[in-house]
Motif scaffolding. Structure first.
Motif, PDB file in Angstrom:
ATOM      1  N   PRO A   1       4.275   8.457  -8.924  1.00 53.16           N
ATOM      2  CA  PRO A   1       3.269   7.034  -9.112  1.00 53.16           C
ATOM      3  C   PRO A   1       4.057   6.798 -10.979  1.00 53.16           C
ATOM      4  O   PRO A   1       4.067   7.813 -11.557  1.00 53.16           O
TER       5      PRO A   1
ATOM      6  N   GLU B   1      -7.658   7.026 -10.256  1.00 52.72           N
ATOM      7  CA  GLU B   1      -6.398   6.505 -10.313  1.00 52.72           C
ATOM      8  C   GLU B   1      -5.747   7.834  -9.917  1.00 52.72           C
ATOM      9  O   GLU B   1      -5.628   8.502 -10.572  1.00 52.72           O
TER      10      GLU B   1
ATOM     11  N   SER C   1      -7.708   2.034  -1.488  1.00 58.49           N
ATOM     12  CA  SER C   1      -7.455   2.269  -2.589  1.00 58.49           C
ATOM     13  C   SER C   1      -6.762   0.997  -3.450  1.00 58.49           C
ATOM     14  O   SER C   1      -6.728   1.340  -4.821  1.00 58.49           O
ATOM     15  N   ALA C   2      -7.823   0.094  -3.193  1.00 57.61           N
ATOM     16  CA  ALA C   2      -7.242  -0.693  -4.158  1.00 57.61           C
ATOM     17  C   ALA C   2      -8.795  -1.391  -5.024  1.00 57.61           C
ATOM     18  O   ALA C   2      -9.148  -2.026  -5.292  1.00 57.61           O
TER      19      ALA C   2
ATOM     20  N   ILE D   1      -1.643   1.646 -15.935  1.00 55.99           N
ATOM     21  CA  ILE D   1      -0.929   1.157 -13.867  1.00 55.99           C
ATOM     22  C   ILE D   1      -2.013   1.331 -13.313  1.00 55.99           C
ATOM     23  O   ILE D   1      -2.102   0.233 -12.023  1.00 55.99           O
ATOM     24  N   GLU D   2      -3.371   1.603 -13.752  1.00 62.72           N
ATOM     25  CA  GLU D   2      -4.413   0.657 -12.619  1.00 62.72           C
ATOM     26  C   GLU D   2      -4.823  -1.088 -12.566  1.00 62.72           C
ATOM     27  O   GLU D   2      -5.018  -1.439 -11.291  1.00 62.72           O
TER      28      GLU D   2
ATOM     29  N   GLY E   1       1.011   5.107  -5.253  1.00 65.31           N
ATOM     30  CA  GLY E   1       1.006   5.883  -4.014  1.00 65.31           C
ATOM     31  C   GLY E   1       1.560   7.274  -4.087  1.00 65.31           C
ATOM     32  O   GLY E   1       2.710   7.337  -5.253  1.00 65.31           O
ATOM     33  N   HIS E   2       2.158   7.690  -3.013  1.00 66.05           N
ATOM     34  CA  HIS E   2       2.900   8.919  -2.893  1.00 66.05           C
ATOM     35  C   HIS E   2       4.324   8.651  -3.429  1.00 66.05           C
ATOM     36  O   HIS E   2       4.895   8.112  -2.696  1.00 66.05           O
ATOM     37  N   GLY E   3       5.125   9.432  -4.327  1.00 65.10           N
ATOM     38  CA  GLY E   3       6.154   8.910  -5.172  1.00 65.10           C
ATOM     39  C   GLY E   3       7.260   8.751  -3.966  1.00 65.10           C
ATOM     40  O   GLY E   3       7.326   9.873  -3.063  1.00 65.10           O
TER      41      GLY E   3
ATOM     42  N   ARG F   1     -11.118   0.961 -10.101  1.00 64.38           N
ATOM     43  CA  ARG F   1     -11.350   2.151 -10.610  1.00 64.38           C
ATOM     44  C   ARG F   1     -12.901   2.179 -11.790  1.00 64.38           C
ATOM     45  O   ARG F   1     -12.944   1.244 -12.704  1.00 64.38           O
TER      46      ARG F   1
ATOM     47  N   GLY G   1      -3.200   7.661  -4.467  1.00 66.66           N
ATOM     48  CA  GLY G   1      -1.725   8.032  -5.256  1.00 66.66           C
ATOM     49  C   GLY G   1      -0.977   9.436  -4.476  1.00 66.66           C
ATOM     50  O   GLY G   1      -1.079   9.735  -3.107  1.00 66.66           O
ATOM     51  N   HIS G   2      -0.464  10.029  -5.041  1.00 67.61           N
ATOM     52  CA  HIS G   2       0.543  11.201  -4.981  1.00 67.61           C
ATOM     53  C   HIS G   2      -0.300  12.274  -4.259  1.00 67.61           C
ATOM     54  O   HIS G   2      -1.441  12.717  -5.265  1.00 67.61           O
TER      55      HIS G   2
ATOM     56  N   PRO H   1      -2.180  11.378   1.066  1.00 66.38           N
ATOM     57  CA  PRO H   1      -2.449  10.462   0.732  1.00 66.38           C
ATOM     58  C   PRO H   1      -2.391   9.728   2.286  1.00 66.38           C
ATOM     59  O   PRO H   1      -2.380   9.790   3.166  1.00 66.38           O
TER      60      PRO H   1
ATOM     61  N   SER I   1      -2.224  -1.142  -9.260  1.00 61.67           N
ATOM     62  CA  SER I   1      -2.794   0.249  -8.337  1.00 61.67           C
ATOM     63  C   SER I   1      -3.904  -0.616  -7.608  1.00 61.67           C
ATOM     64  O   SER I   1      -3.834  -0.591  -6.818  1.00 61.67           O
ATOM     65  N   ALA I   2      -4.124  -1.439  -8.240  1.00 61.75           N
ATOM     66  CA  ALA I   2      -5.939  -1.887  -7.569  1.00 61.75           C
ATOM     67  C   ALA I   2      -5.541  -2.961  -7.599  1.00 61.75           C
ATOM     68  O   ALA I   2      -7.065  -4.063  -7.233  1.00 61.75           O
ATOM     69  N   LEU I   3      -4.476  -3.655  -7.835  1.00 63.05           N
ATOM     70  CA  LEU I   3      -4.378  -5.302  -7.216  1.00 63.05           C
ATOM     71  C   LEU I   3      -4.386  -5.427  -5.852  1.00 63.05           C
ATOM     72  O   LEU I   3      -4.041  -4.268  -4.999  1.00 63.05           O
ATOM     73  N   PRO I   4      -4.734  -6.619  -5.175  1.00 63.14           N
ATOM     74  CA  PRO I   4      -5.267  -6.939  -3.336  1.00 63.14           C
ATOM     75  C   PRO I   4      -3.531  -6.232  -2.907  1.00 63.14           C
ATOM     76  O   PRO I   4      -2.963  -6.872  -3.502  1.00 63.14           O
ATOM     77  N   ARG I   5      -3.497  -5.557  -1.601  1.00 61.91           N
ATOM     78  CA  ARG I   5      -2.423  -5.725  -1.532  1.00 61.91           C
ATOM     79  C   ARG I   5      -2.517  -6.928  -0.168  1.00 61.91           C
ATOM     80  O   ARG I   5      -2.428  -7.552   0.019  1.00 61.91           O
TER      81      ARG I   5
ATOM     82  N   CYS J   1       6.413  14.828  -8.857  1.00 61.63           N
ATOM     83  CA  CYS J   1       5.382  13.864  -9.414  1.00 61.63           C
ATOM     84  C   CYS J   1       3.919  14.966  -9.596  1.00 61.63           C
ATOM     85  O   CYS J   1       2.910  13.030  -9.769  1.00 61.63           O
ATOM     86  N   ASN J   2       3.580  15.734  -8.927  1.00 57.37           N
ATOM     87  CA  ASN J   2       1.974  15.745  -9.715  1.00 57.37           C
ATOM     88  C   ASN J   2       2.249  16.424 -11.699  1.00 57.37           C
ATOM     89  O   ASN J   2       1.240  17.235 -11.795  1.00 57.37           O
TER      90      ASN J   2
ATOM     91  N   GLU K   1       0.726  -1.555   0.050  1.00 54.19           N
ATOM     92  CA  GLU K   1      -0.128  -0.007  -0.016  1.00 54.19           C
ATOM     93  C   GLU K   1       0.637   1.217  -0.146  1.00 54.19           C
ATOM     94  O   GLU K   1       2.007   0.826   0.782  1.00 54.19           O
ATOM     95  N   ASN K   2       0.241   2.202  -1.389  1.00 53.92           N
ATOM     96  CA  ASN K   2       1.015   3.688  -0.853  1.00 53.92           C
ATOM     97  C   ASN K   2       2.613   3.250  -1.216  1.00 53.92           C
ATOM     98  O   ASN K   2       3.751   4.321  -0.313  1.00 53.92           O
TER      99      ASN K   2
END
Lengths: 289, 289
Positions: free
Chosen positions: A160, B91, B208-209, A204-205, A184-186, B212, B184-185, B160, A208-212, A275-276, A91-92
Motif C-alpha cells: 500500500p 487509513e 473503504s472510501a 495517501i488518504e 488495499g492489500h498489496g 478518514r 487496506g493491507h 480486507p 484511497s478514499a476517492l469514490p471507486r 507490507c505491514n 477497490e482494494n
C-alpha cells in the motif's frame, strides 16, 4: 510452542532487544539521529488535487532510474497538471492517473525505458527480516525502502502507498506518464512485472478514499467523475523535508511489530508481512522534539 | 530457477491443471455447480448507510458462535440502526461502527462470549495451499472461507473486508455491539487477538472510501462526521442470495492466481498471500448464466 520457538529464532537474528515489551512507537521515539535517514529533496514530488489535498511522493531513482528520470522531467514540465487526471479507482487495488485522451505529446525523445522492474544482485545495505514471504522472496529493508530479493535481483514490493508505472502489454514498460498508487492489500503478483518508482509519504488518504470507478477495472465511466490534478511538481522550498527510519532502530521496530508486547495483545504474531512493515517516516521538523 | 521449482512444487500439490495458461476468471466461469457453495440466508446481514449504500455481510457462526449469536440478536432487535454510527475510519486499517455514547443498553443478559478467537484442531474440509505465510501459519480454505491454522487450532485471518469485534483490554472479548471491517493491507497481527465474525460480500467500497477520521486511531473528531447506519438487519426475501467458490475449482483458481499465464505477465509470482485469495463470491441469480 510455535511462538516460543519463533521468539527464540528472532532473538538469534536480533540480539539487541533490551526490553522485550518495548513498543514499536517507543523504538521510534528513542531512535538516535543516526537511525534517521534524510530523504533527498530531489526525490520528492508534490501532487495536489483541487485546492488543498496535497500528496507527497518519494521517488526511488536507484530502483528505476530511467522511469524516475522521465517522471521528474514530466513534473518539471508541468505535464501532469496540464494533461493528467485521476481516471481509475479500483477497490482494494490501485488509484491511477494519466492523460485520459492518450493524445497529449510527451517531451521530445521520451520513451519507455528498458530498466525498472528489478535491479541486479542483493539489495544495498540490506537488512533482511527472518519472516517468510508468501511470494517466495527474502524481504527486508534497504536505505529506508521495503525490498524483496532472491539474491540475484532485488525490487520494490507492491505494498500500500507504493507508486508504479502503468504500461501496455509487454514488451512495453511504460514511460512514466501513467502512474498508480496501491490502495488495499498489496498486489505483490505485480512485482517485477511493472516498474515501481516510489512511495506516497503523506496524503495517501486523498487517493484511497476517492469514490471507486464503476467501469471495468475501476475506471470512471463518466469523464465528470475524473479528479483534476492541480499540481504534480518537484519539491519547492515550501515543501516539508522528511526522514525515514533506518539501521538498527528499523530492525528493532520491525521485530517489535511482529511481537507486540503491549497490554492489548494476547498472542504476539511471531511474524509480519513486509507490507505491514513500511519504514516509518517523519517530517524533518519533528527531529528537534 | 525459483519459479520453475515453485511450479514443480505446485504441480505435485495440485495435479489437475489441464492447461497451465487457464486464467483465474476462466476457472470461475467453468466451475461446475458442485463447486459453488450456497451461503445460508441465515448468515447474511444487510447494512445500509443513508438511503441506498447497501453492504451485505456473511457471518461465520462456525468460527465465532457466541459473537455471531449476539450480533444476530442485536440485528433482529434493530439495535445498530437505533444506536450505532460509523465512528472511526483509519487509513489502511479499519472502519468501525458502534454506539458513540457507549450508553445504549444491550439486550437482557447479553455478555461478551469466551469463544471467538480460534477453533480447536485443523479446519474442517481444509484445502491447504502450498504458499508460505509471513505469520508462520498454514493457510488455505475451509467451506468457502480463507483460514489459517497451525494444526492445533484454526482461525479466520484479518484480510480486507473481514469483519471483527471491537473489544476493550483483555480479558474482554467484546459483545459484538462494536464491529469493524478491514480496509487496506490485512492486519494479520490481530489474528487470534480479536474475534473475526464474518466478511463483507458486497459493498465494501461504501466503507473503504469513507473520509478518514482526523483523530487518534482514525476516530472522527466531530460528531457530525459520523455516518448514520439506517439498517443493520438479517436478510429478507428481498436480499440477494449468494454462493462462494469451493472444492477443486477454488484450489485451481488460487494456483492460477499465483501463476498468472496471461499475456500481461512476464514473471508469474509462484506464490500468493491468503489475503489476495479471498474465495470468489457470486449472486445466486448468476447461476443460471
Amino acid at each position: 510452542m510455535r511462538l516460543i520457538s519463533c521468539l527464540a529464532a528472532l532473538s538469534l537474528a536480533v540480539p539487541a532487544l533490551a526490553q522485550p515489551s518495548v513498543s514499536p512507537s517507543d523504538i521510534i521515539a528513542a531512535a538516535p539521529a543516526s537511525d534517521w535517514r534524510d530523504i533527498p529533496v530531489g526525490e520528492l514530488i508534490v501532487m495536489r488535487l483541487g485546492d488543498d489535498r496535497e500528496i507527497v511522493i518519494q521517488l526511488a531513482p536507484a530502483m528505476a532510474p530511467g522511469h524516475v528520470a522521465n517522471i521528474l522531467r514530466l513534473a518539471e514540465a508541468g505535464w501532469f497538471a496540464a494533461h493528467a487526471q485521476i481516471v481509475r479507482v479500483q477497490e482494494n487495488y490501485v488509484v491511477q492517473w494519466g492523460d485520459p485522451s492518450e493524445k497529449a505529446a510527451l517531451p521530445t525523445g521520451m520513451v519507455a525505458p528498458a530498466d525498472g522492474y528489478d535491479r541486479p544482485g542483493p539489495p544495498p545495505a540490506f537488512q533482511a527480516l527472518p519472516f517468510p514471504d508468501a511470494y517466495g522472496a527474502t524481504v527486508g529493508f534497504s536505505n529506508g525502502w521495503p525490498v524483496a530479493t532472491h539474491g540475484r535481483a532485488h525490487w520494490l514490493p507492491h505494498c500500500p502507498a507504493m507508486v508504479g508505472v502503468g504500461r501496455n502489454m509487454p514488451p512495453d514498460t511504460g514511460t512514466g506518464a501513467e502512474l498508480y498508487a496501491v490502495i488495499g492489500h498489496g498486489p505483490r503478483h505485480l512485482d517485477r512485472n511493472i516498474a515501481v518508482v516510489g512511495r506516497v509519504l503523506e496524503g495517501i488518504e486523498h487517493l484511497s478514499a476517492l469514490p471507486r470507478g464503476g467501469g471495468a477495472l475501476g475506471f470512471y465511466e463518466n469523464p465528470d467523475q475524473r479528479v483534476t490534478i492541480t499540481a504534480f511538481q518537484p519539491a519547492s522550498t515550501e515543501t516539508p523535508r522528511y526522514a525515514v527510519l533506518q539501521g538498527p532502530s528499523l530492525t528493532r521496530w520491525a521485530n517489535a511489530r511482529a511481537n507486540r508486547g503491549d497490554a492489548f495483545f494476547i498472542r504476539p504474531a511471531g511474524g509480519a508481512d513486509i507490507c505491514n512493515l513500511m519504514p516509518p517516516v517523519r517530517r524533518a521538523d519533528q527531529k528537534k522534539k
